[in-house]
Design a protein around this motif. Structure first.
Motif, PDB file in Angstrom:
ATOM      1  N   VAL A 127      42.640   5.225  -0.977  1.00  0.00           N
ATOM      2  CA  VAL A 127      43.287   5.394   0.321  1.00  0.00           C
ATOM      3  C   VAL A 127      44.348   6.470   0.219  1.00  0.00           C
ATOM      4  O   VAL A 127      45.215   6.424  -0.670  1.00  0.00           O
ATOM      5  N   CYS A 128      44.280   7.452   1.133  1.00  0.00           N
ATOM      6  CA  CYS A 128      45.284   8.504   1.250  1.00  0.00           C
ATOM      7  C   CYS A 128      45.961   8.328   2.608  1.00  0.00           C
ATOM      8  O   CYS A 128      45.378   8.652   3.651  1.00  0.00           O
ATOM      9  N   LEU A 129      47.166   7.800   2.621  1.00  0.00           N
ATOM     10  CA  LEU A 129      47.882   7.486   3.849  1.00  0.00           C
ATOM     11  C   LEU A 129      48.888   8.592   4.133  1.00  0.00           C
ATOM     12  O   LEU A 129      49.716   8.942   3.288  1.00  0.00           O
ATOM     13  N   PHE A 130      48.825   9.138   5.349  1.00  0.00           N
ATOM     14  CA  PHE A 130      49.648  10.293   5.712  1.00  0.00           C
ATOM     15  C   PHE A 130      50.777   9.913   6.662  1.00  0.00           C
ATOM     16  O   PHE A 130      50.527   9.392   7.749  1.00  0.00           O
ATOM     17  N   ASP A 131      52.009  10.117   6.267  1.00  0.00           N
ATOM     18  CA  ASP A 131      53.188  10.176   7.131  1.00  0.00           C
ATOM     19  C   ASP A 131      53.263   9.042   8.151  1.00  0.00           C
ATOM     20  O   ASP A 131      53.131   9.262   9.358  1.00  0.00           O
ATOM     21  N   VAL A 132      53.468   7.823   7.676  1.00  0.00           N
ATOM     22  CA  VAL A 132      53.577   6.677   8.581  1.00  0.00           C
ATOM     23  C   VAL A 132      54.971   6.650   9.180  1.00  0.00           C
ATOM     24  O   VAL A 132      55.948   6.322   8.528  1.00  0.00           O
ATOM     25  N   ASN A 133      55.095   7.015  10.435  1.00  0.00           N
ATOM     26  CA  ASN A 133      56.392   7.061  11.123  1.00  0.00           C
ATOM     27  C   ASN A 133      56.372   6.289  12.437  1.00  0.00           C
ATOM     28  O   ASN A 133      57.129   6.569  13.350  1.00  0.00           O
TER      29      ASN A 133
END
Length: 1165
Positions: A609-615
């Motif tokens: 899993v590559c998770l990007f910028d959870v904001n």
């Protein structure tokens, strides 16, 4: 400008290379060949163009107007509509139009910065870009300009000639100081001879008084052929600016002559201001250079910066338009922006990366990447046998426990606890460990090297596509990409991430596919396809067509990948799913976890899993179908990845927040730091333990001595002789008594009441018969003494008429004479003159003679050995198990340290010299008549270009410089010689030899014996230098026998050079071949580490005996010199430790003396 500069690794598109008007090089005009030119020919490099475009010409094609990147061009792409409500005009754009426009502006800015960087490289940095093809050069050689920096100025001028002026048609050189001096009478056509004369003229420049620029201009303006004039100023000219500008304007009226004024390394701002003002008046260009400042002022750079600022202002204006603050000055009454733009955030219109839509630039990885866990299996502390418990295991012992019947209990041995240190083992038990400080110190250094390697691994994981995807390790890969509507603001980022992945990590995979999912699932191909160039480019074109829509139907995409692309997952190995997403999927997480664990269990398949910028999400924007806080999102995807034994990677705009690959490396670093701290604690515990035992032992010995002193009977005072009796005892009538009176006075002792104490040995040896002398008596000091009564009472006084002159048996530290320049000789010959032994700086021989040994003598009454009386006068030290006394003074030790540091610097400079130039690969060429044999077999093919370059350097640097007679021979399957005999090393022959070397090609086997037999046939040859990378095709013993037969007739040395050879037997053969013929063996290994260690020693000093340390040199010259350096460093550290010991001992003596005086004064009545 510095922050915006972008490095360029390849040749830019505007660097146009067209070479014309160059005379063919037929080698007839060449009298002195420059070594660099030969190197360029060997490397087959093309010369720089002499028709490089000027900045003005370049901007005609690359300005904003010519590329249609102004605001007017943007407005032309919009559509104007009439608003029926308020009867006003409004302009509408599509998002794609504005994004593309901004992307082109960003590319233009980057292009300007690349051009600026190119202008600030090489000679363009000092003198700018020289325009015109018929150039006159005016050089300021005033005392202020050339005095303090003449050498660097000449070096830069030579660089200007070699890089720019050599491509012009005509040249004219003139220098001006108080007087002027020209190289030629008229402008001269460029040729090899002319360029050689120009270089010589530059090297002969000397300071010449003032700066009479006007006189130089009068001379150069008479040359009507010139169309470009270069003026180099290093100081203020003698004439005023008004006078010079008026004269230049009058002289150039009606004439096309471009003035290029340069301010070079001026100590103040006045010359630079003169240059600018002068070019403004006459319409030329200027360039101001100073090595002390990074801000370069140039008319070319100014034009590019102005164009770059225009582009940045347009970008700022567009951003203001997006915020709805457009002004009347731009579009007049067109005040309203379309609804489509007003709803978008600024992030949606970020400019695209350069060449975003261009084809992929595929990079084939040279190795298959591994996960950090897999990498640590070969490079971890345990794999390298560097675990602390592995290191301590041979010296660790479990406590001995035994049942004692008389005590009816189990008793532990206390011997180990006293002799060893107690250390807690990894299983919780306590073991007795023998602590070896040197071994633990080496272990700590190994841990430090491992930590540095782990840090390099982390840096590698944090750059390029690995920053986004981590390492893609599997052979069969399916990529799952989230293109839900919430990612519409980041579609450019997603596409760029996929581009990096396709370029850098997918090209070496077996099969791959890409699946994009929103509400629906889109697949690039029905099934996985091979990873070749055509498929990668096709995949990228498909990625560019992706549009964001719908929610996140992750389960549908996952089923599609598992059931279609990976339907044979049970039969295949090394398979991976890589998910790129920004939020939680539509389905429940527990259902996804269960499905992932089911499909990945029992087969070689992982989900990463590559998770990007959870904001979170913007409440004013698009609301996702399912929402979770950043913390919940991270935990959910971490569980999904770990359910399939995959890896979790969380990153954002500012960097990597969490990565399983990096975390495991960090834990290994922490483990190494923990081991190092435990080593330090062990050594500290050992010091405290040893120190306590020593103090206790000293206290016990002191108590025993005091007890014996109290029980000892008080000594009886000897009878006091009268003064006259003493005088009669000391003076005899004969000459011999007068001669030895002083010596007898020194060795005389009063009689003691204890008969057990023997008299001094000197009295026993005093009487000797004149006829039975076994040894030659030493010459005694000549003295004369007169004795008489004095006034007070019956006291007798003595007066010396002649004083003894005792000779000091210990010599002072010599001042060593070291060579100022490096001598061309072998290390063995060099050390015969400058070794530590020859320089008489061996510390043990200087400090510890036979009289320095600590001696004890058995006293029968005490039944023990007692130290000599002089032991308390000198401090003692243990050397190789023998206690010796220090008889050096602190000043003498300081002199020794100073001399030894001078010797060490000399040794290290020689090592640097041996590791520089052609000596690094070939060693030193000692003989005047030599033949160089080069191995060109097939195994040498990867290194042939390097060999040719180094051989070219050898020809010019050693053979030509030493005026040697030489020949070249290459060998593989066949043998080819450059000449039939040895020839003199002249410019012409060296040039021809370099041309011959540049045609080398690698092929075939290694026939060393035939090559040696051929080389032995050359008349008058004194030595052969053979370079090879492996064993010969024939028997090594056969070659040695044949060489020995030949050497019975011809005494020719063979020096062997091992190049990139790791075969131990081959290196041993080369070493035996050199040793058998009286030659030297050379192997270039560790040259970079050696140079670094030498540099650190010269800059950091010699405070540590082992750090920095030279690598293990195998060549004879470097090995012997490195051993001498190690010996010198050992003596130096010993001398420093002795000096500290002596200073501490002197301080203790002063303190004891002060305490004694204080106690005496306290009890004195």
């Amino acid at each position: 400008m510095g922050s915006g500069t972008i490095p360029v690794n390849s040749q830019p598109s505007w660097h146009d290379i067209t070479v014309t008007d160059l005379e063919p090089d037929n080698d007839l005009l060449v009298k002195h060949v420059n070594q660099m030119q030969d190197l360029l020919k060997v490397q087959k490099r093309k010369p720089q163009s002499h028709r490089t475009q000027t900045t003005e010409e370049w901007l005609k094609k690359h300005s904003l107007e010519s590329m249609q990147l102004t605001l007017e061009d943007l407005l032309k792409n919009g559509s104007i509509d009439l608003n029926a409500r308020n009867v006003t005009e409004q302009i509408e754009f599509t998002a794609k139009t504005v994004v593309n426009f901004e992307s082109k502006l960003s590319e233009a800015i980057e292009l300007y910065h690349q051009r600026i960087q190119w202008l600030l490289e090489d000679s363009r940095k000092m003198f700018g870009l020289i325009k015109g093809n018929k150039v006159g050069l005016l050089v300021d050689v005033s005392d202020i300009s050339c005095g303090p920096r003449l050498f660097q100025f000449q070096k830069d001028l030579l660089c200007l000639i070699d890089e720019q002026l050599c491509y012009k048609k005509q040249l004219y050189f003139l220098s001006f100081g108080t007087e002027i001096s020209s190289l030629w009478e008229n402008p001269t056509n460029v040729s090899a001879q002319v360029l050689h004369e120009a270089r010589q003229w530059v090297q002969e420049l000397q300071p010449s008084g003032g700066s009479n620029l006007l006189k130089g201009l009068k001379k150069v303006f008479t040359m009507k052929e010139l169309n470009s004039l270069i003026l180099i100023l290093g100081s203020c000219p003698d004439q005023s600016l008004e006078m010079l500008s008026d004269y230049i304007q009058q002289s150039t009226l009606g004439r096309k002559l471009l003035l290029h004024a340069i301010s070079y390394e001026c100590s103040n701002h006045v010359p630079a201001a003169v240059v600018k003002n002068l070019t403004e008046v006459v319409g030329g260009c200027y360039h101001c250079y100073s090595s002390k400042s990074e801000n370069y002022d140039s008319s070319d750079v100014y034009l590019l910066l102005c164009e770059s600022d225009k582009a940045k202002n347009i970008l700022s204006s567009i951003k203001e338009i997006f915020h709805g603050s457009i002004g009347d000055s731009i579009i007049g009454r067109m005040q309203d922006i379309s609804t489509e733009f007003s709803k978008l955030t600024p992030a949606s219109v970020l400019p695209k990366p350069p060449r975003h839509e261009g084809p992929l630039v595929i990079q084939m990885p040279s190795f298959l990447a591994k996960t950090s866990a897999g990498w640590l299996k070969a490079n971890g502390l345990k794999a390298k046998k560097l675990s602390l418990y592995q290191v301590l295991a041979p010296n660790a012992f479990s406590p001995v426990e035994e049942f004692v019947p008389i005590l009816q209990k189990t008793v532990s041995s206390t011997l180990y606890e006293k002799a060893m240190m107690q250390f807690e083992w990894y299983d919780g038990t306590v073991k007795n460990v023998h602590v070896d400080p040197p071994m633990l110190y080496d272990y700590q250094k190994q841990l430090d090297r491992m930590v540095k390697m782990y840090e390099r691994r982390i840096d590698w994981l944090s750059i390029a596509s690995r920053r986004i995807w981590g390492t893609v390790c599997e052979r069969r890969v399916v990529i799952l990409v989230d293109i839900s509507i919430t990612n519409s603001l980041y579609i450019i980022h997603i596409q760029h991430s996929l581009r990096l992945l396709l370029e850098e990590q997918i090209s070496n995979k077996d099969f791959f596919n890409i699946i994009a999912f929103g509400s629906d699932t889109r697949s690039w191909k029905p099934e996985m396809v091979p990873s070749n160039l055509e498929n990668l480019q096709s995949a990228w074109r498909w990625v560019l067509s992706l549009q964001c829509n719908g929610s996140r139907n992750f389960m549908s995409a996952l089923r599609r990948a598992v059931e279609v692309d990976l339907k044979d997952k049970d039969k295949c190995e090394s398979q991976g799913l890589y998910l790129l997403t920004t939020g939680v999927p539509d389905q429940e997480m527990h259902a996804i976890n269960a499905y992932v664990a089911d499909v990945c269990g029992g087969c070689d398949l992982q989900l990463h899993v590559c998770l990007f910028d959870v904001n979170g999400f913007d409440s004013s924007g698009i609301i996702p179908s399912r929402y979770a806080s950043p913390y919940e999102t991270v935990n959910a995807f971490r569980e999904i990845a770990h359910a399939s034994n995959g890896r979790f990677h969380w990153f954002g705009k500012t960097g990597i927040y969490e990565s399983d690959d990096i975390s495991i490396i960090v834990s290994e670093i922490e483990k190494a730091v923990n081991y190092s701290q435990k080593c330090a604690l062990l050594v500290e515990s050992l010091k405290q333990h040893s120190g306590t035992q020593l103090v206790n032992q000293l206290e016990e010995d002191l108590k025993m001595m005091l007890k014996k002193e109290t029980t000892r009977a008080q000594k009886l005072l000897p009878p006091k002789p009268t003064a006259l009796t003493l005088a009669r005892m000391n003076i005899k009538d004969n000459h011999e008594g007068e001669k030895h009176a002083a010596l007898k006075t020194l060795i005389w002792r009063p009689t003691s009441a204890k008969a057990e104490i023997p008299p001094p040995q000197a009295i026993k040896e005093w009487p000797q018969s004149s006829g039975k002398k076994k040894h030659k008596s030493r010459k005694q000091p000549q003295i004369s003494l007169s004795v008489s009564y004095i006034d007070k009472g019956k006291n007798v006084g003595a007066v010396y008429r002649k004083y003894p002159t005792n000779k000091n048996v210990r010599g002072l530290v010599p001042f060593v004479a070291l060579p100022k320049e490096e001598e061309v000789c072998s290390t063995k010959e060099w050390l015969n003159k400058y070794s530590i032994k020859k320089l008489k700086l061996e510390l043990p021989r200087m400090m510890f003679g036979p009289n320095c040994v600590h001696q004890k003598k058995m006293v029968a009454s005490l039944h023990k050995k007692v130290s000599a009386k002089y032991c308390a006068i000198f401090p003692s030290v243990e050397i190789n198990g023998i206690v010796k006394h220090l008889q050096f003074q602190s000043k003498e030790l300081e002199d020794y340290v100073e001399q030894m540091e001078r010797v060490l610097r000399c040794y290290i400079r020689r090592i640097q010299w041996l590791l520089s130039g052609s000596r690094r690969l070939f060693g030193i060429i000692l003989e005047k008549k030599v033949c160089i044999l080069i191995d060109t077999s097939g195994s040498m093919d990867p290194y042939l270009q390097q060999i040719m370059k180094e051989l070219t350097s050898l020809i010019w640097e050693q053979l030509r410089k030493n005026n040697a007679r030489f020949n070249l021979l290459r060998f593989a399957e066949d043998i080819d010689t450059w000449q039939e005999c040895l020839v003199e090393a002249t410019d012409e022959t060296c040039h021809d030899a370099v041309q011959w070397v540049s045609k080398f090609q690698a092929h075939g086997n290694t026939c060393i014996l035939k090559a040696l037999q051929k080389a032995f046939c050359f008349q008058d040859v004194e030595a052969l230098y053979i370079l090879t990378d492996g064993k010969p095709d024939t028997s090594c013993s056969l070659i040695l026998k044949e060489v020995e037969k030949i050497r019975k007739k011809l005494t020719i040395k063979i020096h062997t050079i091992s190049f990139n050879c790791s075969d131990r037997r081959a290196n041993e053969f080369l070493r035996n071949l050199a040793s058998q013929t009286g030659g030297r063996y050379h192997r270039c290994v560790g040259d970079v580490d050696g140079q670094l260690a030498a540099h650190r020693m010269l800059t950091e000093g010699f405070d540590d005996e082992e750090d920095p340390a030279f690598p293990f040199f195998e060549g004879d010259d470097l090995k012997k010199l490195a051993q001498e350096v190690a010996k010198a460093r050992h003596f130096l550290m010993q001398a420093k430790s002795f000096r500290l010991l002596l200073e501490k001992w002197n301080l203790d003596q002063k303190n004891n003396s002060f305490k004694k005086e204080s106690s005496d004064s306290r009890y004195c009545p």
